[in-house]
Design an enzyme around this catalytic site. Structure first.
Site, PDB file in Angstrom:
ATOM      1  N   ILE A   1       0.835  -1.203   0.000  1.00 31.70           N
ATOM      2  CA  ILE A   1       0.000   0.000   0.000  1.00 31.70           C
ATOM      3  C   ILE A   1       0.875   1.259   0.000  1.00 31.70           C
ATOM      4  O   ILE A   1       0.523   2.270  -0.609  1.00 31.70           O
ATOM      5  CB  ILE A   1      -0.943  -0.004   1.234  1.00 31.70           C
TER       6      ILE A   1
ATOM      7  N   CYS B   1       7.140  -1.163   8.347  1.00 33.51           N
ATOM      8  CA  CYS B   1       6.492  -1.256   7.028  1.00 33.51           C
ATOM      9  C   CYS B   1       7.527  -1.647   5.972  1.00 33.51           C
ATOM     10  O   CYS B   1       8.527  -0.945   5.799  1.00 33.51           O
ATOM     11  CB  CYS B   1       5.849   0.072   6.652  1.00 33.51           C
TER      12      CYS B   1
ATOM     13  N   ILE C   1       3.686  -9.829  14.656  1.00 25.83           N
ATOM     14  CA  ILE C   1       4.623  -9.351  13.665  1.00 25.83           C
ATOM     15  C   ILE C   1       3.907  -8.531  12.585  1.00 25.83           C
ATOM     16  O   ILE C   1       2.724  -8.749  12.326  1.00 25.83           O
ATOM     17  CB  ILE C   1       5.380 -10.514  12.974  1.00 25.83           C
TER      18      ILE C   1
ATOM     19  N   GLY D   1      -2.100 -13.726  11.132  1.00 26.94           N
ATOM     20  CA  GLY D   1      -2.944 -14.828  10.661  1.00 26.94           C
ATOM     21  C   GLY D   1      -3.992 -15.300  11.642  1.00 26.94           C
ATOM     22  O   GLY D   1      -4.444 -16.447  11.563  1.00 26.94           O
TER      23      GLY D   1
HETATM   24  C1  SIN Z   1       1.609  -0.317   3.781  1.00 24.76           C
HETATM   25  O1  SIN Z   1       0.942   0.725   3.903  1.00 24.76           O
HETATM   26  O2  SIN Z   1       2.338  -0.515   2.792  1.00 24.76           O
HETATM   27  C2  SIN Z   1       1.540  -1.371   4.840  1.00 24.76           C
HETATM   28  C3  SIN Z   1       1.826  -0.837   6.170  1.00 24.76           C
HETATM   29  C4  SIN Z   1       2.737  -1.707   6.969  1.00 24.76           C
HETATM   30  O3  SIN Z   1       3.089  -2.809   6.577  1.00 24.76           O
HETATM   31  O4  SIN Z   1       3.152  -1.268   8.041  1.00 24.76           O
END
Ligand code: SIN
Length: 314
Positions: free
Chosen positions: A82, A141, A202, A255
């Site tokens: 994202i 992230c 995690i 999960g």
């Molecule tokens: C994202 O916004 O790419 C995911 C956020 C994350 O994994 O912390």
């Protein structure tokens, strides 16, 4: 405290969990990035039932995120890239927090940034907002070029980032760790030493998917973060390892789709759990788990859900 009666007798099950000075009405939270700012889900079930809502990561300025396609399904899970798309902290404070404050549940704001200074500026702005119970600091992230997981990949930078935030806010801090490291235990210890109130783990595992017919990756960014049941055994092992080595509470993520999964994480040492990817499959997963935990405690004459935490026998 949740009080309810069974035919023929009174029963008392306490699902509440205390983390530092913060009390959660039950141990079930919804994970950042899988619940937006709660608006859409509020039309699907009563958010007052949740132990807490962790918002999508908030950065200083609005972010559009990565180009599409930025999600895809994988066996027993999904990949996302994202790229921290969000409305930015000012609009978040103005528009999203008032909505979240309508609910009687803990509000945890996930904070991210490209630089250490950005984290501090977001936190300083949040210091002036009302109705925030805790911050979740995202140093994990995997989908951004600057910041994100880079701050959570070695003990020194994890320590530096957490302790600088600790100095500028009184909010309780939950720090979210990445599994994409050599030794998650030493990162957890560094974060504990720098004043975090609890640790969540995690975040996603770096992964990729390919469409062999067109010889292209399924995500525009090629790699992304893997989540869902596929990562549960990895998450359980890391929660178990970390909870043996730190004194602050651990929040289990990875999960979780049903009561059995939640119980496994509690046994492994998690005081709270976060439901993530499963929200996309069944938005009521968390509510089912809360009910399931009540039933389990009732059937097994467990007065307080906290009694289960860390009770793994081996
Ligand atoms: C994202 O916004 O790419 C995911 C956020 C994350 O994994 O912390």
């Amino acid at each position: 405290m949740v009080r309810y009666s069974m035919p023929g007798r009174w029963s008392l099950t306490d699902l509440s969990v205390r983390v530092g000075k913060t009390t959660f009405k039950n141990p079930v939270l919804v994970a950042s990035g899988t619940f937006g700012y709660g608006e859409e889900y509020s039309e699907l079930f009563d958010l007052n039932q949740l132990g807490g809502i962790v918002t999508k990561s908030i950065t200083l300025n609005p972010r559009e995120g990565n180009p599409p396609p930025r999600t895809c399904e994988t066996p027993s899970g999904m990949l996302n890239s994202i790229g921290l798309a969000n409305v930015g902290v000012d609009r978040f404070i103005q528009e999203k927090i008032p909505f979240l404050n309508k609910f009687n549940t803990n509000i945890i704001i996930n904070v991210a940034g490209s630089t250490p200074e950005e984290y501090l500026r977001v936190v300083e702005k949040l210091n002036h907002a009302q109705g925030i119970d805790m911050l979740e600091i995202n140093i994990s992230c995997p989908n951004v070029k600057e910041g994100g997981m880079a701050f959570g990949s070695d003990p020194e930078s994890a320590h530096r980032c957490t302790s600088s935030i600790r100095k500028v806010t009184n909010y309780p801090l939950m720090v979210k760790l990445t599994p994409n490291v050599k030794d998650i235990v030493e990162i957890a210890q560094a974060v504990e030493d720098s004043g975090a109130d609890c640790i969540s783990l995690i975040n996603t595992l770096v992964g990729m998917a390919i469409d062999f017919r067109i010889k292209k990756p399924l995500l525009k960014t090629v790699t992304g973060g893997l989540s869902g049941p596929a990562i549960k055994p990895v998450a359980l092992a890391m929660v178990w390892k970390v909870s043996q080595k730190v004194k602050i509470p651990v929040v289990g993520i990875g999960g979780i789709t049903n009561t059995q999964d939640a119980l496994e994480f509690l046994l492994a040492g998690a005081s709270l759990i976060q439901v993530g990817t499963s929200n996309f499959v069944d938005p009521q997963t968390s509510v089912r788990i809360i009910e399931g935990l009540k039933d389990y405690c009732e059937k097994n004459e467990i007065k307080r859900v906290m009694e289960i935490v860390g009770k793994l026998e081996n």
